[in-house]
Design a protein around this motif. Structure first.
Motif, PDB file in Angstrom:
ATOM      1  N   ARG A 197       0.800  -1.224   0.000  1.00  9.07           N
ATOM      2  CA  ARG A 197       0.000   0.000   0.000  1.00  9.07           C
ATOM      3  C   ARG A 197       0.831   1.271   0.000  1.00  9.07           C
ATOM      4  N   TYR A 198       1.938   1.290   0.739  1.00 10.62           N
ATOM      5  CA  TYR A 198       2.699   2.527   0.850  1.00 10.62           C
ATOM      6  C   TYR A 198       4.166   2.301   1.185  1.00 10.62           C
ATOM      7  N   LEU A 199       4.921   3.354   0.945  1.00  8.94           N
ATOM      8  CA  LEU A 199       6.329   3.452   1.314  1.00  8.94           C
ATOM      9  C   LEU A 199       6.376   4.447   2.460  1.00  8.94           C
ATOM     10  N   GLY A 200       6.914   4.012   3.597  1.00  7.01           N
ATOM     11  CA  GLY A 200       6.923   4.872   4.774  1.00  7.01           C
ATOM     12  C   GLY A 200       8.323   5.117   5.294  1.00  7.01           C
ATOM     13  N   PHE A 201       8.481   6.276   5.933  1.00  5.59           N
ATOM     14  CA  PHE A 201       9.771   6.660   6.505  1.00  5.59           C
ATOM     15  C   PHE A 201       9.545   7.079   7.949  1.00  5.59           C
ATOM     16  N   ARG A 202      10.457   6.699   8.820  1.00 13.91           N
ATOM     17  CA  ARG A 202      10.383   7.106  10.222  1.00 13.91           C
ATOM     18  C   ARG A 202      11.696   7.748  10.616  1.00 13.91           C
ATOM     19  N   GLU A 203      11.642   8.527  11.662  1.00 10.69           N
ATOM     20  CA  GLU A 203      12.846   9.170  12.182  1.00 10.69           C
ATOM     21  C   GLU A 203      13.782   8.118  12.766  1.00 10.69           C
ATOM     22  N   GLN A 204      15.062   8.394  12.726  1.00  8.34           N
ATOM     23  CA  GLN A 204      16.048   7.478  13.297  1.00  8.34           C
ATOM     24  C   GLN A 204      15.791   7.315  14.795  1.00  8.34           C
ATOM     25  N   GLY A 205      15.935   6.102  15.285  1.00 10.19           N
ATOM     26  CA  GLY A 205      15.817   5.857  16.713  1.00 10.19           C
ATOM     27  C   GLY A 205      14.401   5.603  17.196  1.00 10.19           C
ATOM     28  N   GLU A 206      13.403   5.819  16.358  1.00 10.83           N
ATOM     29  CA  GLU A 206      12.036   5.528  16.772  1.00 10.83           C
ATOM     30  C   GLU A 206      11.812   4.026  16.750  1.00 10.83           C
ATOM     31  N   ALA A 207      10.768   3.586  17.398  1.00 12.31           N
ATOM     32  CA  ALA A 207      10.421   2.169  17.380  1.00 12.31           C
ATOM     33  C   ALA A 207      10.146   1.741  15.945  1.00 12.31           C
ATOM     34  N   SER A 208      10.149   0.455  15.713  1.00  8.39           N
ATOM     35  CA  SER A 208      10.032  -0.003  14.329  1.00  8.39           C
ATOM     36  C   SER A 208       8.734  -0.756  14.061  1.00  8.39           C
ATOM     37  N   THR A 209       7.628  -0.108  14.284  1.00  8.08           N
ATOM     38  CA  THR A 209       6.336  -0.673  13.930  1.00  8.08           C
ATOM     39  C   THR A 209       5.682   0.246  12.900  1.00  8.08           C
ATOM     40  N   PRO A 210       4.757  -0.269  12.095  1.00 10.48           N
ATOM     41  CA  PRO A 210       4.118   0.586  11.091  1.00 10.48           C
ATOM     42  C   PRO A 210       3.453   1.828  11.682  1.00 10.48           C
ATOM     43  N   SER A 211       3.002   1.764  12.920  1.00 12.62           N
ATOM     44  CA  SER A 211       2.339   2.934  13.515  1.00 12.62           C
ATOM     45  C   SER A 211       3.314   4.067  13.833  1.00 12.62           C
ATOM     46  N   ASP A 212       4.614   3.797  13.817  1.00 16.25           N
ATOM     47  CA  ASP A 212       5.620   4.815  14.113  1.00 16.25           C
ATOM     48  C   ASP A 212       6.045   5.611  12.888  1.00 16.25           C
ATOM     49  N   ILE A 213       5.484   5.315  11.745  1.00 20.68           N
ATOM     50  CA  ILE A 213       5.906   5.955  10.500  1.00 20.68           C
ATOM     51  C   ILE A 213       5.404   7.399  10.462  1.00 20.68           C
ATOM     52  N   GLY A 214       6.327   8.312  10.173  1.00 21.36           N
ATOM     53  CA  GLY A 214       5.970   9.716  10.118  1.00 21.36           C
ATOM     54  C   GLY A 214       5.525  10.159   8.738  1.00 21.36           C
ATOM     55  N   GLU A 215       6.161   9.657   7.700  1.00 23.78           N
ATOM     56  CA  GLU A 215       5.846  10.042   6.319  1.00 23.78           C
ATOM     57  C   GLU A 215       5.409   8.804   5.555  1.00 23.78           C
ATOM     58  N   ARG A 216       4.274   8.893   4.880  1.00 22.63           N
ATOM     59  CA  ARG A 216       3.776   7.777   4.077  1.00 22.63           C
ATOM     60  C   ARG A 216       3.493   8.264   2.656  1.00 22.63           C
ATOM     61  N   ILE A 217       3.958   7.480   1.703  1.00 25.78           N
ATOM     62  CA  ILE A 217       3.666   7.760   0.303  1.00 25.78           C
ATOM     63  C   ILE A 217       2.859   6.571  -0.216  1.00 25.78           C
TER      64      ILE A 217
END
Length: 138
Positions: A57-77
């Motif tokens: 569905r999407y390509l997502g990016f999260r800030e470094q050091g954040e947890a690694s679950t889909p809900s932690d994604i800050g930017e979604r394309i």
């Protein structure tokens, strides 16, 4: 004549990007995943594998050091909202520009090798063509 010289110099100083008319080639999902993952990790702002999330569905990016679950994604394309993926050349680099259907630039990937940039276009096009349609909020 003076106007042409000024425009040419301004274009050179601005580092104009030339559109490369590349037609995407088919890839398998595994090849597409690998191409996106590899290209994304070469970007300056994405240095760790857990900073990237990719599904159908999407390509997502999260800030470094954040947890690694889909809900932690800050930017979604979202792939179903992408317009055609465009390949440009700017000096010695190749730029792959992701644009929204309305033409707004969402993100640009900068790569040193044309072959890798072409594979990224192929991969993004694969996900764009196979993205599930939006079915409303759940």
């Amino acid at each position: 004549m003076q106007i042409i010289r000024i425009a040419l110099i301004a274009c050179l100083l601005a580092g104009c990007a030339a559109n490369l008319d590349y037609r995407a080639q088919p890839l398998s999902e595994a090849q597409a995943y690998e191409a996106i993952h590899t290209a994304a990790l070469q970007q300056k702002e994405i240095t760790h594998p857990d900073a990237l999330y990719l599904d159908s569905r999407y390509l997502g990016f999260r800030e470094q050091g954040e947890a690694s679950t889909p809900s932690d994604i800050g930017e979604r394309i979202y792939f179903n909202s992408l317009g055609p993926v465009v390949l440009y050349q700017q000096r010695d680099d190749y730029l792959v520009r992701l644009q929204h259907l309305d033409g707004t630039t969402l993100r640009t990937f900068r790569l040193a090798e044309r072959e890798q940039a072409e594979r990224l276009v192929d991969a993004l096009n694969h996900y764009r063509e196979n993205a599930p349609q939006f079915s409303g909020l759940k």
